[in-house]
Design a protein around this motif. Structure first.
Motif, short mmCIF file in Angstrom:
data_model
loop_
_atom_site.label_atom_id
_atom_site.label_comp_id
_atom_site.label_asym_id
_atom_site.label_seq_id
_atom_site.Cartn_x
_atom_site.Cartn_y
_atom_site.Cartn_z
N ILE A 1 0.78 -1.11 0.08
CA ILE A 1 0.05 -0.03 0.19
C ILE A 1 0.76 1.24 -0.06
CG2 ILE A 1 -1.73 1.26 1.53
CD1 ILE A 1 -2.65 -1.33 2.17
N LEU A 2 1.96 1.23 0.84
CA LEU A 2 2.85 2.54 0.77
C LEU A 2 3.49 2.41 -0.49
CD1 LEU A 2 4.33 2.02 4.45
CD2 LEU A 2 2.96 3.67 3.78
N LYS A 3 3.79 1.53 -1.02
CA LYS A 3 4.40 1.57 -2.53
C LYS A 3 3.39 2.11 -3.30
CE LYS A 3 6.28 -1.38 -5.93
NZ LYS A 3 6.77 -2.71 -6.48
N VAL A 4 2.20 1.94 -3.42
CA VAL A 4 1.32 2.32 -4.38
C VAL A 4 1.28 4.10 -4.13
CG1 VAL A 4 -1.12 2.61 -4.88
CG2 VAL A 4 0.16 0.04 -4.69
N VAL A 5 1.13 4.44 -2.75
CA VAL A 5 0.81 5.50 -2.45
C VAL A 5 1.98 6.45 -2.91
CG1 VAL A 5 0.44 7.36 -0.65
CG2 VAL A 5 -0.77 5.23 -0.53
N LYS A 6 3.04 5.89 -2.53
CA LYS A 6 4.15 6.83 -2.80
C LYS A 6 4.75 6.85 -4.42
CE LYS A 6 6.82 5.67 1.34
NZ LYS A 6 8.12 5.00 1.95
N LEU A 7 4.22 5.81 -5.26
CA LEU A 7 4.06 5.97 -6.61
C LEU A 7 3.21 6.97 -7.37
CD1 LEU A 7 5.52 4.87 -9.16
CD2 LEU A 7 3.93 3.03 -9.38
N PHE A 8 2.12 6.88 -6.80
CA PHE A 8 0.96 7.99 -7.17
C PHE A 8 1.66 9.27 -7.01
CE2 PHE A 8 -2.63 10.40 -7.35
CZ PHE A 8 -3.66 9.82 -7.97
N GLU A 9 2.11 9.44 -5.82
CA GLU A 9 2.66 10.74 -5.58
C GLU A 9 3.74 11.46 -6.34
OE1 GLU A 9 1.80 10.78 -0.61
OE2 GLU A 9 3.90 10.60 -1.42
N THR A 10 4.47 10.50 -6.89
CA THR A 10 5.65 10.75 -7.91
C THR A 10 5.31 11.07 -9.00
OG1 THR A 10 7.19 9.27 -6.46
CG2 THR A 10 7.83 9.90 -8.74
N ILE A 11 4.26 10.04 -9.59
CA ILE A 11 3.70 10.34 -11.00
C ILE A 11 2.51 11.26 -11.06
CG2 ILE A 11 2.68 8.94 -12.94
CD1 ILE A 11 5.40 8.17 -12.23
N TYR A 12 1.56 11.41 -10.17
CA TYR A 12 0.51 11.99 -10.38
C TYR A 12 0.16 13.38 -9.31
CZ TYR A 12 -1.07 8.37 -13.30
OH TYR A 12 -0.98 7.44 -14.42
N GLY A 13 0.87 13.35 -8.42
CA GLY A 13 0.95 14.47 -7.27
C GLY A 13 0.12 13.91 -6.24
N ASP A 14 -0.41 15.00 -5.39
CA ASP A 14 -1.06 14.79 -4.00
C ASP A 14 -2.12 13.78 -4.22
OD1 ASP A 14 -1.96 15.08 -1.57
OD2 ASP A 14 -3.10 17.19 -2.16
N THR A 15 -2.09 13.00 -3.04
CA THR A 15 -3.23 11.95 -2.92
C THR A 15 -4.50 12.34 -2.28
OG1 THR A 15 -2.22 10.93 -1.16
CG2 THR A 15 -1.84 10.11 -3.24
N SER A 16 -4.73 13.72 -1.96
CA SER A 16 -5.75 14.07 -1.14
C SER A 16 -7.03 13.96 -1.83
CB SER A 16 -5.52 15.53 -0.82
OG SER A 16 -5.38 16.33 -1.90
N GLY A 17 -8.07 13.44 -1.35
CA GLY A 17 -9.36 13.30 -2.18
C GLY A 17 -9.23 11.82 -3.08
N ALA A 18 -8.47 11.18 -2.99
CA ALA A 18 -8.17 9.95 -3.71
C ALA A 18 -9.03 8.79 -2.86
CB ALA A 18 -6.63 9.43 -4.14
N VAL A 19 -8.93 7.72 -3.37
CA VAL A 19 -10.02 6.47 -2.88
C VAL A 19 -8.75 5.31 -2.93
CG1 VAL A 19 -11.81 4.98 -2.70
CG2 VAL A 19 -11.99 7.13 -2.89
#
Length: 401
Positions: A10-28
């Motif tokens: 899960i941490l890997k997914v979150v960090k990758l999202f932040e790297t590629i797409y930016g902030d995860t606020s509002g994400a599910v």
């Protein structure tokens, strides 16, 4: 419970999202466990009764809305990526994303999705889980989209969309019992579903004592989908033949084995064998449910092993490596039942093993297989887990610490 490195993934997914797409606020964020069919497999196209389990290998989805029509999906485990627009869903063709694209297309056609999104998806589900992995991928994805966009559909509608999508892409081997198990599975429970009534429930497998061990040979099965579809066609021929003798039957759910055995001459030998497997497998599943209620775990396990040999002989799925593993497992202390994994692209088996005997089982079965085939056997220990689940930011600290 999120086993097999779930938190780290899960941490890997979150960090990758932040790297590629930016902030995860509002994400599910959702995790969706794979399903493994224990009994009743190949009876689903005759409204069978099936016993399955959610196991602790997952598809993980992190999705955030966009304000335009663009859709970006990145597979964290393979680095594959797909980009397309809601206005041109068919414009990009990548087989690895076809199930997710099909879900999106269904939502668009029903006017349930108007805007695009960014998505990171990750899986640690073994390839040999086959249809159980497909179910986890679609059910998890659609649950995430439903939550993200507050789409007003209930679970039944959600699962109908998944089944419609899968049926259109892989045909009648699609098994909605997998979909329901992924949606409603409970930790330390087996999942039972009657496909005629759509009723489902969970029952205990004495969770404190047993786990499921997968044996993966790595040997590919040539065209497994084609094989399954051939068996479906043969059973449909059998139903048509039986209707000449049994008035009013809908499918093989309406046929009893004692009648079938008394009238074995009614069908060609090959068709009779397919029908016999189907009818006996339904009865095995019904009997297995009774054993589970009585906490007769050894008797339950013996039915699983009998199911394997019926798949081998009556359903004509004679995989030498799988047969060897089931035979060898029966000699090892602590194993109560063994069977091939149905509709898998790889020759693999699952075994229900006492927890205190798992290490010994793995060592002995690997040694036996290596000696016989001069090849490495991989084993994976699985626990029974909950169905699809939304992960809140309160449950995990998504930081670099």
């Amino acid at each position: 419970m999120i086993g097999n490195g779930g938190n780290q993934n899960i941490l890997k997914v979150v960090k990758l999202f932040e790297t590629i797409y930016g902030d995860t606020s509002g994400a599910v964020l959702n995790i969706s466990p794979a399903s493994l069919m224990l009994l009743g497999d190949h009876t689903h196209y005759n409204e069978g009764i099936l016993i399955s389990a959610c196991v602790d290998r997952y598809w993980i989805f992190l999705i955030k809305k966009r304000k335009d029509k663009e859709i970006n999906i990145l597979a964290a485990d393979s680095s594959e990526i797909i980009n397309f627009s809601l206005l041109n869903i068919d414009g990009v063709n990548k087989d690895s994303f076809r199930l997710l694209k099909g879900i999106i297309k269904n939502l668009k056609e029903e006017d349930l999705l108007d805007f695009g999104f960014d998505c990171v998806v990750f899986s640690n589900v073994p390839e040999n889980l086959g249809l159980g992995s497909n179910a986890a991928r679609q059910v998890g994805f659609l649950n995430t989209i439903r939550k993200l966009y507050s789409i007003d559909i209930d679970d039944k509608k959600l699962l109908d969309i998944v089944f419609k999508n899968e049926l259109s892409l892989i045909g009648k081997i699609s098994n909605m019992a997998h979909h329901y198990a992924v949606q409603y599975g409970k930790e330390n429970k087996l999942f039972v579903m009657d496909l005629r009534t759509k009723e489902h429930k969970t029952v205990s497998l004495h969770e404190e004592n047993y786990s499921i061990v997968i044996c993966d040979t790595g040997q590919k099965i040539l065209e497994p989908q084609k094989i399954c579809n051939e068996r479906i066609e043969e059973c449909e021929i059998g139903v048509k033949g039986l209707r000449l003798y049994i008035w009013g039957i809908k499918n093989l759910r309406d046929v009893e084995s004692d009648f079938l055995l008394r009238h074995y001459h009614m069908l060609p030998k090959r068709i009779f064998s397919r029908v016999l497997y189907n009818v006996n497998e339904r009865q095995r599943t019904e009997e297995a449910i009774k054993f589970l209620r009585k906490k007769s775990i050894e008797e339950f396990g013996s039915l699983i092993t009998r199911s394997h040999w019926s798949l081998n002989e009556d359903y004509d799925l004679p995989y030498e490596e799988s047969n060897f593993l089931v035979s060898e497992a029966s000699k090892i202390e602590g194993v109560i039942g063994s069977k091939m994994i149905s509709c898998s692209p790889i020759k693999s088996t699952f075994h229900i093993v006492r927890n205190d005997k798992i290490e010994n089982f793995a060592n002995v079965i690997k040694a036996s297989y290596g000696k016989k085939y001069n090849s490495t056997l991989n084993t994976v220990v699985l626990k029974l887990t909950n169905g699809v689940k939304k992960i809140s930011y309160k449950e995990f600290e998504f930081s670099n610490q």
